[in-house]
Design an enzyme around this catalytic site. Structure first.
Site, short mmCIF file in Angstrom:
data_model
loop_
_atom_site.label_atom_id
_atom_site.label_comp_id
_atom_site.label_asym_id
_atom_site.label_seq_id
_atom_site.Cartn_x
_atom_site.Cartn_y
_atom_site.Cartn_z
N LYS A 13 -12.65 5.75 3.80
CA LYS A 13 -12.21 5.11 5.05
C LYS A 13 -11.15 5.96 5.77
CE LYS A 13 -10.92 1.22 2.97
NZ LYS A 13 -11.29 1.51 1.57
N ARG A 86 -9.07 -7.59 4.23
CA ARG A 86 -9.45 -7.45 2.82
C ARG A 86 -9.74 -8.80 2.19
NH1 ARG A 86 -6.85 -2.17 2.08
NH2 ARG A 86 -7.47 -1.26 0.11
N ARG A 125 -8.32 12.59 -6.04
CA ARG A 125 -7.85 12.82 -4.67
C ARG A 125 -6.34 12.99 -4.60
NH1 ARG A 125 -8.80 7.03 -1.51
NH2 ARG A 125 -7.26 5.84 -2.69
N ARG A 156 -1.22 9.31 -5.13
CA ARG A 156 -0.72 7.94 -4.93
C ARG A 156 -0.51 7.26 -6.29
NH1 ARG A 156 -4.64 5.23 -0.51
NH2 ARG A 156 -4.38 3.55 -1.98
N ARG A 167 -8.23 -2.08 -8.94
CA ARG A 167 -8.43 -2.23 -7.48
C ARG A 167 -9.89 -2.52 -7.17
NH1 ARG A 167 -6.13 3.14 -5.83
NH2 ARG A 167 -6.83 2.73 -3.72
P1 AMP Z 1 -5.40 1.50 0.91
O1 AMP Z 1 -4.52 2.60 1.39
O2 AMP Z 1 -6.20 0.87 2.02
O3 AMP Z 1 -6.23 1.87 -0.28
O4 AMP Z 1 -4.41 0.32 0.41
C1 AMP Z 1 -3.53 0.53 -0.66
C2 AMP Z 1 -3.01 -0.80 -1.17
O5 AMP Z 1 -2.26 -1.46 -0.14
C3 AMP Z 1 -4.06 -1.81 -1.60
O6 AMP Z 1 -4.51 -1.56 -2.93
C4 AMP Z 1 -3.25 -3.11 -1.49
O7 AMP Z 1 -2.32 -3.21 -2.57
C5 AMP Z 1 -2.44 -2.88 -0.22
N1 AMP Z 1 -3.16 -3.32 0.99
C6 AMP Z 1 -3.66 -2.51 1.97
N2 AMP Z 1 -4.25 -3.24 2.93
C7 AMP Z 1 -4.13 -4.54 2.56
C8 AMP Z 1 -4.56 -5.77 3.11
N3 AMP Z 1 -5.27 -5.81 4.26
N4 AMP Z 1 -4.27 -6.91 2.44
C9 AMP Z 1 -3.57 -6.89 1.30
N5 AMP Z 1 -3.13 -5.76 0.70
C10 AMP Z 1 -3.41 -4.59 1.32
#
Ligand code: AMP
Length: 210
Positions: A13, A86, A125, A156, A167
């Site tokens: 993404k 999400r 990554r 990360r 996750r």
């Molecule tokens: P990402 O960078 O999109 O992989 O997001 C990293 C982490 O941020 C996720 O594993 C969640 O812990 C949190 N997170 C990101 N977006 C959301 C969302 N829309 N709702 C809840 N938690 C989120």
């Protein structure tokens, strides 16, 4: 054009959002980046968010929605929503928020990736601290700095095999139902994510140019 970019962790993404921003006049909102910035600020809220995010759990809907509204209001451009919604609750809240702002979702793009690929990808990554580029690194040939800008690369804290698996299970349980929320509305398309980033982007661009 307002795009919801869906897909499991590691589906690409972030990479596709960067390509989309180069090709179309779109504003990119990555809720993961918004949360990581708050965590990095060291604020009280950031400390609480850090505990949730670093464990690979979801931040509560009300908090996410309230953080998002100000950002959506700050731009008149079309938006790429990356990592949001999400949950079905977030999807409903997003529709309501956009309706209040006389906007709506025009495309929902789901980048599909076989589960076997997911943990592999996540664990190989790295991200650039300076420009945000996401790179796949080969354990045999480790890269020390960003090939685009020379910035420092980091892993990360939620990109370990154990947290990646967690996750993925959170994704299956809470985020996959969002697919049903959007399917049938005429805006939903699935894209094969198990291709080169360039080919994935080609497929996305075709859909947006229809
Ligand atoms: P990402 O960078 O999109 O992989 O997001 C990293 C982490 O941020 C996720 O594993 C969640 O812990 C949190 N997170 C990101 N977006 C959301 C969302 N829309 N709702 C809840 N938690 C989120």
């Amino acid at each position: 054009m307002n795009i919801v970019l869906m897909g499991c962790p590691g589906a690409g993404k972030g990479t596709q959002s960067a390509k989309l921003q180069q090709a179309f006049p779109l504003y990119h909102i990555s809720t993961g980046d918004v949360l990581r910035a708050e965590i990095a600020s060291g604020s009280e809220l950031g400390k609480k968010l850090g505990e949730i995010v670093n464990q690979g759990n979801l931040v509560p809907d009300e908090l996410m929605i309230s953080m998002l509204e100000g950002i959506v209001r700050s731009t008149d451009k079309g938006i790429i929503f990356d990592g949001f919604p999400r949950t079905v609750g977030q999807a409903q809240a997003l529709d309501e928020m956009l309706a209040r702002l006389h906007r709506s979702i025009t495309h929902v793009l789901m980048i599909d990736l076989p589960e076997e690929e997911v943990v592999n990808r996540i664990c190989s990554r790295k991200q650039c601290k300076k420009c945000g580029a996401i790179l796949r690194v080969d354990a045999e040939k480790p890269v020390v700095s960003c090939p685009s800008c020379g910035g420092e690369l980091y892993t990360r804290p939620d990109d370990t095999p154990q947290r990646a698996k967690h996750r993925l299970s959170v994704y299956r349980q809470s985020t996959l139902p969002v697919k049903d929320y959007y399917q049938g509305g005429g805006k939903y398309t699935e894209i094969n994510g198990n291709q080169t980033p360039e080919k994935v982007f080609e497929d996305i661009a075709k859909i947006l140019q229809k």
